[in-house]
Motif scaffolding. Structure first.
Motif, short mmCIF file in Angstrom:
data_model
loop_
_atom_site.label_atom_id
_atom_site.label_comp_id
_atom_site.label_asym_id
_atom_site.label_seq_id
_atom_site.Cartn_x
_atom_site.Cartn_y
_atom_site.Cartn_z
N LYS A 147 62.85 29.50 -56.25
CA LYS A 147 64.30 29.33 -56.18
C LYS A 147 64.93 30.39 -55.28
CE LYS A 147 65.14 27.00 -60.58
NZ LYS A 147 65.88 27.04 -61.86
N VAL A 148 64.35 31.58 -55.29
CA VAL A 148 64.86 32.68 -54.48
C VAL A 148 63.65 33.48 -54.01
CG1 VAL A 148 65.16 34.24 -56.44
CG2 VAL A 148 66.57 34.56 -54.39
N HIS A 149 63.81 34.19 -52.89
CA HIS A 149 62.70 34.93 -52.27
C HIS A 149 61.55 33.98 -51.95
CE1 HIS A 149 64.97 38.45 -52.98
NE2 HIS A 149 64.72 38.55 -54.27
N GLU A 150 61.89 32.80 -51.45
CA GLU A 150 60.90 31.86 -51.00
C GLU A 150 60.18 32.42 -49.75
OE1 GLU A 150 64.00 31.53 -48.16
OE2 GLU A 150 64.03 31.74 -50.33
N PHE A 151 59.03 31.87 -49.44
CA PHE A 151 58.30 32.35 -48.27
C PHE A 151 57.57 31.18 -47.63
CE2 PHE A 151 55.73 32.79 -52.07
CZ PHE A 151 54.50 32.27 -51.71
N LEU A 152 57.21 31.36 -46.36
CA LEU A 152 56.51 30.32 -45.62
C LEU A 152 55.02 30.36 -45.97
CD1 LEU A 152 57.23 28.15 -43.39
CD2 LEU A 152 56.12 29.73 -41.79
N ILE A 153 54.49 29.23 -46.36
CA ILE A 153 53.06 29.13 -46.68
C ILE A 153 52.34 28.56 -45.46
CG2 ILE A 153 51.33 28.07 -48.18
CD1 ILE A 153 53.54 27.78 -50.30
N THR A 154 51.37 29.30 -44.96
CA THR A 154 50.56 28.82 -43.84
C THR A 154 49.20 29.48 -43.91
OG1 THR A 154 50.42 28.60 -41.44
CG2 THR A 154 51.42 30.63 -42.29
N TYR A 155 48.19 28.79 -43.41
CA TYR A 155 46.85 29.34 -43.36
C TYR A 155 46.46 29.68 -41.92
CZ TYR A 155 46.75 27.64 -48.13
OH TYR A 155 47.05 27.43 -49.45
N GLU A 156 47.45 29.64 -41.04
CA GLU A 156 47.24 29.92 -39.63
C GLU A 156 47.43 31.41 -39.33
OE1 GLU A 156 46.71 27.33 -37.02
OE2 GLU A 156 46.03 26.47 -38.92
N LYS A 157 46.78 31.87 -38.27
CA LYS A 157 47.09 33.20 -37.75
C LYS A 157 48.49 33.16 -37.17
CE LYS A 157 42.38 34.72 -36.69
NZ LYS A 157 41.45 35.21 -35.63
N VAL A 158 49.22 34.25 -37.31
CA VAL A 158 50.63 34.28 -36.93
C VAL A 158 50.84 35.14 -35.70
CG1 VAL A 158 52.96 34.85 -37.69
CG2 VAL A 158 51.30 33.93 -39.34
N GLY A 159 51.50 34.57 -34.68
CA GLY A 159 51.83 35.30 -33.47
C GLY A 159 53.19 35.97 -33.59
N LEU A 160 53.57 36.71 -32.57
CA LEU A 160 54.84 37.43 -32.56
C LEU A 160 55.66 37.03 -31.34
CD1 LEU A 160 56.61 39.67 -33.85
CD2 LEU A 160 55.41 41.30 -32.36
N LEU A 161 56.89 36.59 -31.59
CA LEU A 161 57.79 36.23 -30.50
C LEU A 161 58.31 37.46 -29.80
CD1 LEU A 161 59.93 33.58 -32.45
CD2 LEU A 161 58.31 33.06 -30.61
N ASP A 162 58.57 37.33 -28.50
CA ASP A 162 59.29 38.38 -27.79
C ASP A 162 60.75 38.35 -28.24
OD1 ASP A 162 57.00 38.99 -26.33
OD2 ASP A 162 57.48 37.53 -24.77
N GLY A 163 61.46 39.47 -28.02
CA GLY A 163 62.87 39.51 -28.37
C GLY A 163 63.08 39.75 -29.85
N ARG A 164 64.34 39.57 -30.27
CA ARG A 164 64.70 39.86 -31.66
C ARG A 164 65.74 38.88 -32.18
NH1 ARG A 164 63.37 44.76 -34.09
NH2 ARG A 164 62.09 46.11 -32.79
N LEU A 165 65.76 38.76 -33.50
CA LEU A 165 66.82 38.02 -34.19
C LEU A 165 67.83 39.02 -34.72
CD1 LEU A 165 65.16 35.23 -36.40
CD2 LEU A 165 66.84 34.90 -34.59
N ASN A 166 69.08 38.85 -34.36
CA ASN A 166 70.14 39.66 -34.92
C ASN A 166 70.60 39.03 -36.22
OD1 ASN A 166 70.72 41.86 -32.93
ND2 ASN A 166 70.96 40.10 -31.56
#
Length: 260
Positions: A147-166
């Motif tokens: 209900k709260v503090h949900e998270f993304l479930i994936t079994y994949e390796k995770v990359g990193l985007l350039d830039g930032r989210l404000n």
């Protein structure tokens, strides 16, 4: 390839324009699932932006709401953002480059955050160096049903985007405190449903430790008074979620004794 932008909303008239204006030029469709906003969120989204597909659904928790929005996305790549998150130009270019590529190294990507508290950029206290998954191929990920503090479930390796989210967290102290009350309600309900118990010692000690952890161990003091404010409100949130859990447990015990 095409890109779906997914957002869940509730009374986001002060944030949604900023987000949509920043991405309307790269999103092929914009899926918005709204929890029956009482402000002008629906009017803004449906009248100004052609790519928007606006849906309304009763809110039963963040995980369920996000998965519903995800299921409505028709494209392979999904950029899932909150209404108070805005990508900088480097992040936008990174998303475009990945989505338009014939093959990519990763199927899931996370983004670095710049977390703002009012006019202040917060660099410590657990708010600095935050990374969260935001861009992914739909078939490789889904959200937990929390209900709260949900998270993304994936079994994949995770990359990193350039830039930032404000990330523009709270527009006022009143807004912040109301969210703390809401999130502590939901967290208490989540713990209660999982059968978690609480004692007075933890209710008293946990908020104190939370303040010390955020302000001292996580260097919140380096952010000055905003860092103190964050540590203090995190302590308050910790106290509320546990005292609300205790109330739920006690009411259940009273109900059981009454039945007997």
């Amino acid at each position: 390839m095409a890109l779906s932008l997914a957002i869940i909303t509730y009374n986001e008239e002060e944030n949604i324009v900023r987000l949509l204006d920043s991405l309307v030029d790269i999103a092929d469709e914009i899926i918005i699932v709204d929890s029956f906003s009482t402000d002008k969120t629906k009017e803004i989204c449906t009248q100004k932006y052609q790519q928007v597909q606006f849906f309304e659904k009763k809110f039963n928790g963040y995980g369920e709401q996000k998965n519903h929005a995800l299921n409505l996305c028709s494209h392979e790549w999904v950029l899932f953002l909150d209404a108070d998150e805005v990508p900088d130009e480097n992040l936008k270019r990174s998303v475009q480059r990945i989505v338009s590529s014939a093959s990519t190294e990763f199927n899931v990507y996370k983004a670095r955050f710049n977390n703002h508290l009012g006019p202040h950029l917060i660099k410590h206290g657990g708010w600095g160096n935050v990374c969260r998954e935001r861009l992914f191929k739909k078939e490789y990920a889904a959200y937990s049903h929390d209900k709260v503090h949900e998270f993304l479930i994936t079994y994949e390796k995770v990359g990193l985007l350039d830039g930032r989210l404000n990330h523009y967290t709270y527009k006022s102290i009143h807004h912040h405190v109301s969210k703390i009350n809401k999130y502590s309600d939901m967290m208490a309900e989540k713990m209660f449903e999982r059968g978690k118990k609480i004692n007075r010692f933890k209710i008293i000690v946990s908020p104190v430790f939370e303040f010390i952890k955020v302000f001292i161990f996580k260097l919140g003091f380096l952010d000055g008074f905003p860092g103190y404010y964050i540590a203090k409100t995190m302590s308050y949130y910790t106290f509320l979620k546990y005292i609300k859990l205790r109330e739920k447990v006690r009411l259940l015990e009273i109900e059981k004794n009454t039945v007997k």
